[in-house]
Design a protein around this motif. Structure first.
Motif, PDB file in Angstrom:
ATOM      1  N   THR A   1     105.386  31.570  80.820  1.00  0.00           N
ATOM      2  CA  THR A   1     105.171  31.279  79.592  1.00  0.00           C
ATOM      3  C   THR A   1     103.812  31.853  78.924  1.00  0.00           C
ATOM      4  OG1 THR A   1     103.703  29.326  80.352  1.00  0.00           O
ATOM      5  CG2 THR A   1     105.809  28.820  79.889  1.00  0.00           C
ATOM      6  N   GLU A   2     103.770  31.947  77.667  1.00  0.00           N
ATOM      7  CA  GLU A   2     102.517  32.520  77.215  1.00  0.00           C
ATOM      8  C   GLU A   2     102.040  31.893  75.751  1.00  0.00           C
ATOM      9  OE1 GLU A   2     103.352  36.694  76.392  1.00  0.00           O
ATOM     10  OE2 GLU A   2     103.942  36.363  74.445  1.00  0.00           O
ATOM     11  N   LEU A   3     101.001  31.914  75.470  1.00  0.00           N
ATOM     12  CA  LEU A   3     100.540  31.465  74.008  1.00  0.00           C
ATOM     13  C   LEU A   3     100.453  32.752  73.158  1.00  0.00           C
ATOM     14  CD1 LEU A   3      97.815  28.774  74.526  1.00  0.00           C
ATOM     15  CD2 LEU A   3     100.022  28.336  74.036  1.00  0.00           C
ATOM     16  N   TYR A   4     100.836  32.850  71.976  1.00  0.00           N
ATOM     17  CA  TYR A   4     101.301  34.134  71.163  1.00  0.00           C
ATOM     18  C   TYR A   4     100.431  33.825  70.081  1.00  0.00           C
ATOM     19  CZ  TYR A   4     102.881  37.560  68.062  1.00  0.00           C
ATOM     20  OH  TYR A   4     103.060  38.647  67.175  1.00  0.00           O
ATOM     21  N   PHE A   5      99.448  34.788  69.799  1.00  0.00           N
ATOM     22  CA  PHE A   5      98.494  35.031  68.405  1.00  0.00           C
ATOM     23  C   PHE A   5      98.952  36.108  67.650  1.00  0.00           C
ATOM     24  CE2 PHE A   5      96.609  32.181  71.327  1.00  0.00           C
ATOM     25  CZ  PHE A   5      96.037  31.022  70.756  1.00  0.00           C
ATOM     26  N   GLU A   6      98.734  36.239  66.486  1.00  0.00           N
ATOM     27  CA  GLU A   6      98.521  37.576  65.802  1.00  0.00           C
ATOM     28  C   GLU A   6      97.074  37.838  65.126  1.00  0.00           C
ATOM     29  OE1 GLU A   6     101.605  37.843  62.886  1.00  0.00           O
ATOM     30  OE2 GLU A   6     103.243  38.287  64.567  1.00  0.00           O
ATOM     31  N   GLU A   7      96.910  38.977  65.174  1.00  0.00           N
ATOM     32  CA  GLU A   7      95.492  39.401  64.566  1.00  0.00           C
ATOM     33  C   GLU A   7      95.514  40.205  63.514  1.00  0.00           C
ATOM     34  OE1 GLU A   7      91.403  39.634  63.874  1.00  0.00           O
ATOM     35  OE2 GLU A   7      92.197  38.119  65.369  1.00  0.00           O
TER      36      GLU A   7
ATOM     37  N   SER B   1     102.398  19.599  69.742  1.00  0.00           N
ATOM     38  CA  SER B   1     101.446  20.910  70.595  1.00  0.00           C
ATOM     39  C   SER B   1     101.838  21.041  71.658  1.00  0.00           C
ATOM     40  CB  SER B   1     100.193  19.658  70.709  1.00  0.00           C
ATOM     41  OG  SER B   1      99.307  20.384  71.420  1.00  0.00           O
ATOM     42  N   PRO B   2     101.632  22.217  72.263  1.00  0.00           N
ATOM     43  CA  PRO B   2     101.606  22.689  73.441  1.00  0.00           C
ATOM     44  C   PRO B   2     100.477  22.282  74.144  1.00  0.00           C
ATOM     45  CG  PRO B   2     100.782  24.686  71.999  1.00  0.00           C
ATOM     46  CD  PRO B   2     101.206  23.468  71.286  1.00  0.00           C
ATOM     47  N   LEU B   3     100.528  21.775  75.297  1.00  0.00           N
ATOM     48  CA  LEU B   3      99.412  21.370  76.323  1.00  0.00           C
ATOM     49  C   LEU B   3      99.403  22.167  77.582  1.00  0.00           C
ATOM     50  CD1 LEU B   3      98.500  17.817  77.116  1.00  0.00           C
ATOM     51  CD2 LEU B   3      98.990  19.311  79.024  1.00  0.00           C
ATOM     52  N   LEU B   4      98.084  22.573  77.723  1.00  0.00           N
ATOM     53  CA  LEU B   4      97.625  23.610  78.994  1.00  0.00           C
ATOM     54  C   LEU B   4      96.852  22.719  79.676  1.00  0.00           C
ATOM     55  CD1 LEU B   4      96.693  26.939  77.009  1.00  0.00           C
ATOM     56  CD2 LEU B   4      99.018  26.347  78.253  1.00  0.00           C
TER      57      LEU B   4
ATOM     58  N   ILE C   1      98.544  42.985  73.187  1.00  0.00           N
ATOM     59  CA  ILE C   1      97.636  43.134  74.481  1.00  0.00           C
ATOM     60  C   ILE C   1      97.950  41.573  74.992  1.00  0.00           C
ATOM     61  CG2 ILE C   1      95.548  42.400  73.327  1.00  0.00           C
ATOM     62  CD1 ILE C   1      93.988  43.952  75.334  1.00  0.00           C
ATOM     63  N   ARG C   2      98.109  41.686  76.417  1.00  0.00           N
ATOM     64  CA  ARG C   2      98.179  40.473  76.940  1.00  0.00           C
ATOM     65  C   ARG C   2      96.986  40.256  78.118  1.00  0.00           C
ATOM     66  NH1 ARG C   2     103.686  42.060  76.189  1.00  0.00           N
ATOM     67  NH2 ARG C   2     104.856  40.316  75.095  1.00  0.00           N
ATOM     68  N   PHE C   3      96.708  39.018  78.176  1.00  0.00           N
ATOM     69  CA  PHE C   3      95.621  38.802  79.262  1.00  0.00           C
ATOM     70  C   PHE C   3      95.884  37.269  79.743  1.00  0.00           C
ATOM     71  CE2 PHE C   3      94.112  38.551  74.888  1.00  0.00           C
ATOM     72  CZ  PHE C   3      93.485  37.215  74.666  1.00  0.00           C
ATOM     73  N   TYR C   4      94.742  37.124  80.676  1.00  0.00           N
ATOM     74  CA  TYR C   4      94.811  35.553  81.149  1.00  0.00           C
ATOM     75  C   TYR C   4      93.791  34.850  80.709  1.00  0.00           C
ATOM     76  CZ  TYR C   4      97.795  37.701  84.531  1.00  0.00           C
ATOM     77  OH  TYR C   4      99.200  38.443  85.218  1.00  0.00           O
ATOM     78  N   ASP C   5      93.825  33.597  80.590  1.00  0.00           N
ATOM     79  CA  ASP C   5      92.696  32.482  80.192  1.00  0.00           C
ATOM     80  C   ASP C   5      92.055  32.316  81.710  1.00  0.00           C
ATOM     81  OD1 ASP C   5      94.352  30.345  81.347  1.00  0.00           O
ATOM     82  OD2 ASP C   5      94.363  29.340  79.635  1.00  0.00           O
ATOM     83  N   PRO C   6      91.252  31.497  81.701  1.00  0.00           N
ATOM     84  CA  PRO C   6      90.649  31.129  82.984  1.00  0.00           C
ATOM     85  C   PRO C   6      91.523  30.372  83.985  1.00  0.00           C
ATOM     86  CG  PRO C   6      89.186  30.391  81.246  1.00  0.00           C
ATOM     87  CD  PRO C   6      90.474  30.771  80.692  1.00  0.00           C
TER      88      PRO C   6
ATOM     89  N   ILE D   1      99.164  33.054  80.265  1.00  0.00           N
ATOM     90  CA  ILE D   1      99.270  34.200  79.768  1.00  0.00           C
ATOM     91  C   ILE D   1      98.951  34.049  78.224  1.00  0.00           C
ATOM     92  CG2 ILE D   1     100.606  36.252  78.866  1.00  0.00           C
ATOM     93  CD1 ILE D   1     101.833  35.853  81.838  1.00  0.00           C
ATOM     94  N   ILE D   2      97.745  34.905  77.547  1.00  0.00           N
ATOM     95  CA  ILE D   2      97.693  34.867  76.109  1.00  0.00           C
ATOM     96  C   ILE D   2      98.059  36.252  75.703  1.00  0.00           C
ATOM     97  CG2 ILE D   2      95.741  34.731  74.322  1.00  0.00           C
ATOM     98  CD1 ILE D   2      96.186  32.432  75.935  1.00  0.00           C
TER      99      ILE D   2
END
Length: 155
Positions: A68-74, A5-8, A106-111, A115-116
């Protein structure tokens, strides 16, 4: 050995849980108080507990380091991108852009300024190119991928 698991590390666990569940649609799988595991295997860890684990100081934690970033596909990329671009609580890294291989992201920030990235899934990219008249071979060239991958994605 097996990667688990990645841990944030997060400043406010409740705010981060809300962000990942409401904005990204993930679900809480396990909640241990100071550590939460979400669907997809992402773990969130409170800043205070993390500091106690590593024996460090809060000043040593650097949020928003942009390495670093977390990568998702939609699947429904257009709707998701519109949701993110109009969401007042989301800060963009950049609006929708198309990479050289044709995938829109699209890239954006979590709180906590992690980077997401959310990208259009590659199957959708292939179908978008097919819809504008490209052949399978032209799609493979445009995306810089093997023709066999394009054929498999278009099935």
């Amino acid at each position: 050995m097996k990667f688990k698991s990645p841990l944030l590390v997060v400043s406010n666990l409740e705010e981060s849980k809300r962000f990942y569940t409401e904005i990204l649609g993930l679900r809480v799988v396990m909640d241990f108080g100071a550590n939460v595991t979400l669907t997809g295997g992402i773990a969130l860890q409170t800043k205070d507990s993390w500091i106690s684990f590593i024996g460090g100081k809060e000043e040593a934690l650097i949020f928003g380091n942009k390495v670093t970033e977390l990568y998702f596909e939609e699947d429904d990329f257009d709707s998701f991108a519109e949701k993110i671009e109009t969401c007042k609580e989301v800060s963009l890294v950049h609006p929708v852009k198309e990479h050289s291989w044709g995938q829109r992201v699209i890239r954006f920030y979590d709180p906590d300024k992690h980077i997401i990235e959310v990208g259009e899934n590659l199957k959708s990219v292939c179908f978008r190119f097919l819809k504008i008249g490209l052949t399978k071979s032209e799609i493979a060239v445009r995306m810089d991928v093997p023709l066999k991958l394009v054929e498999r994605l278009l099935k």
